[in-house]
Design a protein around this motif. Structure first.
Motif, PDB file in Angstrom:
ATOM      1  N   MET A  28      34.870  38.576  52.998  1.00 23.94           N
ATOM      2  CA  MET A  28      35.666  37.406  52.597  1.00 23.94           C
ATOM      3  C   MET A  28      37.097  37.812  52.266  1.00 23.94           C
ATOM      4  SD  MET A  28      33.146  35.085  50.278  1.00 23.94           S
ATOM      5  CE  MET A  28      31.790  34.182  51.030  1.00 23.94           C
ATOM      6  N   ARG A  29      37.237  38.888  51.540  1.00 28.55           N
ATOM      7  CA  ARG A  29      38.577  39.346  51.161  1.00 28.55           C
ATOM      8  C   ARG A  29      39.366  39.798  52.390  1.00 28.55           C
ATOM      9  NH1 ARG A  29      37.705  43.514  47.448  1.00 28.55           N
ATOM     10  NH2 ARG A  29      37.827  44.991  49.130  1.00 28.55           N
ATOM     11  N   LYS A  30      38.729  40.567  53.259  1.00 30.78           N
ATOM     12  CA  LYS A  30      39.418  41.105  54.440  1.00 30.78           C
ATOM     13  C   LYS A  30      39.947  40.002  55.354  1.00 30.78           C
ATOM     14  CE  LYS A  30      38.684  44.111  58.442  1.00 30.78           C
ATOM     15  NZ  LYS A  30      37.747  44.994  59.144  1.00 30.78           N
ATOM     16  N   TYR A  31      39.148  38.950  55.547  1.00 33.47           N
ATOM     17  CA  TYR A  31      39.518  37.895  56.495  1.00 33.47           C
ATOM     18  C   TYR A  31      40.045  36.624  55.820  1.00 33.47           C
ATOM     19  CZ  TYR A  31      37.249  40.876  59.896  1.00 33.47           C
ATOM     20  OH  TYR A  31      36.907  41.941  60.695  1.00 33.47           O
ATOM     21  N   SER A  32      40.180  36.652  54.497  1.00 31.31           N
ATOM     22  CA  SER A  32      40.674  35.488  53.740  1.00 31.31           C
ATOM     23  C   SER A  32      39.876  34.229  54.058  1.00 31.31           C
ATOM     24  CB  SER A  32      42.160  35.254  54.011  1.00 31.31           C
ATOM     25  OG  SER A  32      42.911  36.363  53.591  1.00 31.31           O
ATOM     26  N   ILE A  33      38.547  34.347  53.930  1.00 34.54           N
ATOM     27  CA  ILE A  33      37.665  33.208  54.178  1.00 34.54           C
ATOM     28  C   ILE A  33      36.818  32.951  52.939  1.00 34.54           C
ATOM     29  CG2 ILE A  33      37.621  33.414  56.686  1.00 34.54           C
ATOM     30  CD1 ILE A  33      35.031  35.002  56.474  1.00 34.54           C
ATOM     31  N   ARG A  34      36.300  31.726  52.842  1.00 29.92           N
ATOM     32  CA  ARG A  34      35.522  31.337  51.671  1.00 29.92           C
ATOM     33  C   ARG A  34      34.067  31.036  51.977  1.00 29.92           C
ATOM     34  NH1 ARG A  34      38.026  26.423  49.186  1.00 29.92           N
ATOM     35  NH2 ARG A  34      38.191  25.836  51.357  1.00 29.92           N
ATOM     36  N   HIS A  35      33.720  30.985  53.254  1.00 26.25           N
ATOM     37  CA  HIS A  35      32.348  30.668  53.660  1.00 26.25           C
ATOM     38  C   HIS A  35      31.973  31.555  54.842  1.00 26.25           C
ATOM     39  CE1 HIS A  35      34.273  26.959  52.148  1.00 26.25           C
ATOM     40  NE2 HIS A  35      33.148  26.852  51.471  1.00 26.25           N
ATOM     41  N   ILE A  36      30.774  32.114  54.788  1.00 26.21           N
ATOM     42  CA  ILE A  36      30.311  32.943  55.895  1.00 26.21           C
ATOM     43  C   ILE A  36      28.920  32.467  56.312  1.00 26.21           C
ATOM     44  CG2 ILE A  36      29.692  35.265  56.681  1.00 26.21           C
ATOM     45  CD1 ILE A  36      31.578  36.406  54.581  1.00 26.21           C
ATOM     46  N   GLY A  44      18.744  36.427  65.011  1.00 27.74           N
ATOM     47  CA  GLY A  44      20.095  35.933  65.255  1.00 27.74           C
ATOM     48  C   GLY A  44      20.243  34.450  64.990  1.00 27.74           C
ATOM     49  N   ASN A  45      19.170  33.806  64.547  1.00 32.15           N
ATOM     50  CA  ASN A  45      19.220  32.376  64.227  1.00 32.15           C
ATOM     51  C   ASN A  45      19.887  32.150  62.878  1.00 32.15           C
ATOM     52  OD1 ASN A  45      17.874  31.773  66.590  1.00 32.15           O
ATOM     53  ND2 ASN A  45      15.877  31.593  65.619  1.00 32.15           N
ATOM     54  N   PHE A  46      20.397  30.951  62.702  1.00 31.92           N
ATOM     55  CA  PHE A  46      21.067  30.574  61.456  1.00 31.92           C
ATOM     56  C   PHE A  46      20.102  30.652  60.277  1.00 31.92           C
ATOM     57  CE2 PHE A  46      22.268  27.166  58.431  1.00 31.92           C
ATOM     58  CZ  PHE A  46      23.482  27.680  58.022  1.00 31.92           C
ATOM     59  N   ALA A  47      20.578  31.237  59.174  1.00 30.74           N
ATOM     60  CA  ALA A  47      19.750  31.382  57.974  1.00 30.74           C
ATOM     61  C   ALA A  47      20.325  30.636  56.775  1.00 30.74           C
ATOM     62  CB  ALA A  47      19.604  32.859  57.620  1.00 30.74           C
ATOM     63  N   GLY A  48      21.645  30.572  56.661  1.00 33.70           N
ATOM     64  CA  GLY A  48      22.265  29.931  55.510  1.00 33.70           C
ATOM     65  C   GLY A  48      23.750  30.211  55.457  1.00 33.70           C
ATOM     66  N   ILE A  49      24.345  29.940  54.307  1.00 35.45           N
ATOM     67  CA  ILE A  49      25.784  30.139  54.103  1.00 35.45           C
ATOM     68  C   ILE A  49      25.992  30.959  52.838  1.00 35.45           C
ATOM     69  CG2 ILE A  49      27.983  28.991  53.540  1.00 35.45           C
ATOM     70  CD1 ILE A  49      27.326  28.292  56.324  1.00 35.45           C
ATOM     71  N   LEU A  50      26.873  31.923  52.924  1.00 38.39           N
ATOM     72  CA  LEU A  50      27.323  32.645  51.736  1.00 38.39           C
ATOM     73  C   LEU A  50      28.667  32.047  51.350  1.00 38.39           C
ATOM     74  CD1 LEU A  50      26.847  34.966  49.718  1.00 38.39           C
ATOM     75  CD2 LEU A  50      28.217  36.409  51.242  1.00 38.39           C
ATOM     76  N   THR A  51      28.766  31.566  50.109  1.00 40.51           N
ATOM     77  CA  THR A  51      29.993  30.926  49.667  1.00 40.51           C
ATOM     78  C   THR A  51      30.751  31.813  48.681  1.00 40.51           C
ATOM     79  OG1 THR A  51      28.975  29.820  47.772  1.00 40.51           O
ATOM     80  CG2 THR A  51      28.935  28.635  49.890  1.00 40.51           C
ATOM     81  N   GLN A  52      32.034  31.596  48.622  1.00 43.89           N
ATOM     82  CA  GLN A  52      32.877  32.321  47.675  1.00 43.89           C
ATOM     83  C   GLN A  52      32.423  32.050  46.244  1.00 43.89           C
ATOM     84  OE1 GLN A  52      36.996  30.970  47.210  1.00 43.89           O
ATOM     85  NE2 GLN A  52      37.632  33.112  47.389  1.00 43.89           N
ATOM     86  N   LYS A  53      31.980  30.843  45.975  1.00 42.24           N
ATOM     87  CA  LYS A  53      31.516  30.485  44.643  1.00 42.24           C
ATOM     88  C   LYS A  53      30.346  31.377  44.219  1.00 42.24           C
ATOM     89  CE  LYS A  53      29.708  26.536  42.060  1.00 42.24           C
ATOM     90  NZ  LYS A  53      29.331  25.121  42.145  1.00 42.24           N
ATOM     91  N   VAL A  54      29.401  31.606  45.111  1.00 44.64           N
ATOM     92  CA  VAL A  54      28.247  32.461  44.809  1.00 44.64           C
ATOM     93  C   VAL A  54      28.683  33.909  44.628  1.00 44.64           C
ATOM     94  CG1 VAL A  54      26.148  33.449  45.829  1.00 44.64           C
ATOM     95  CG2 VAL A  54      26.505  30.985  45.856  1.00 44.64           C
ATOM     96  N   SER A  82      19.122  37.007  49.202  1.00 44.71           N
ATOM     97  CA  SER A  82      18.686  36.590  47.869  1.00 44.71           C
ATOM     98  C   SER A  82      19.676  35.655  47.169  1.00 44.71           C
ATOM     99  CB  SER A  82      18.420  37.819  46.995  1.00 44.71           C
ATOM    100  OG  SER A  82      19.621  38.513  46.716  1.00 44.71           O
ATOM    101  N   VAL A  83      20.886  35.527  47.680  1.00 47.42           N
ATOM    102  CA  VAL A  83      21.885  34.690  47.011  1.00 47.42           C
ATOM    103  C   VAL A  83      22.488  33.604  47.901  1.00 47.42           C
ATOM    104  CG1 VAL A  83      22.505  36.471  45.332  1.00 47.42           C
ATOM    105  CG2 VAL A  83      23.781  36.312  47.484  1.00 47.42           C
ATOM    106  N   MET A  84      22.246  33.656  49.198  1.00 44.71           N
ATOM    107  CA  MET A  84      22.860  32.674  50.105  1.00 44.71           C
ATOM    108  C   MET A  84      22.288  31.285  49.858  1.00 44.71           C
ATOM    109  SD  MET A  84      21.046  33.541  53.726  1.00 44.71           S
ATOM    110  CE  MET A  84      19.282  33.330  53.949  1.00 44.71           C
TER     111      MET A  84
END
Length: 141
Positions: A28-36, A44-54, A82-84
């Protein structure tokens, strides 16, 4: 009519569910993004989102309990899985942009994962709506 695919960030940076929280924070820091978007390592299927808030919440908790010097090691021992956030809304690229906008307004979420079947093809964020506003204003001039 505009569709999500017209303004989403295509081919976003994704991480795997078995990556560490440390990798999430540094990405997140390297690419200046808030959601991954997070994908399952095995399929390779979608599992969830990691947010800056978490990420920030976990970092603060670690720092408060173990100290700043323990942050990196502690984050490396926590899997993203465990946190996404897994309770997320997804859309298809052809979803009308207006539907996505209404979702954002009603739910106050920061992003929507864009999937083709179970694969991540994009992410739509509030920043993408700023791009849309610029586009619409340019067209009206």
């Amino acid at each position: 009519m505009y569709q999500v695919k017209d303004f989403m960030t295509a081919e976003p940076i994704c991480l795997k569910d078995n990556n560490s929280l440390h990798k999430g924070r540094t990405t997140m820091r390297k690419y200046s993004i808030r959601h991954i978007p997070i994908i399952y390592a095995d399929s390779g299927n979608f599992a969830g989102i990691l947010t800056q808030k978490v990420v920030l919440s976990n970092a603060i908790s670690i720092i408060n309990t173990k100290g700043l010097e323990a942050l990196e090691d502690a984050e490396k021992s926590i899997s993203i899985e465990s946190v996404m956030d897994t309770d997320v809304v997804t859309v298809e690229p052809e979803t009308p942009l207006l539907d996505a906008a209404r979702f954002f307004k009603k739910n106050r979420h920061g992003c929507i994962a864009v999937l083709d079947e179970y694969k991540v093809v994009g992410i739509l964020t509030s920043g993408d709506f700023v791009k849309f506003a610029i586009h619409a204003l340019d067209e009206s001039m």
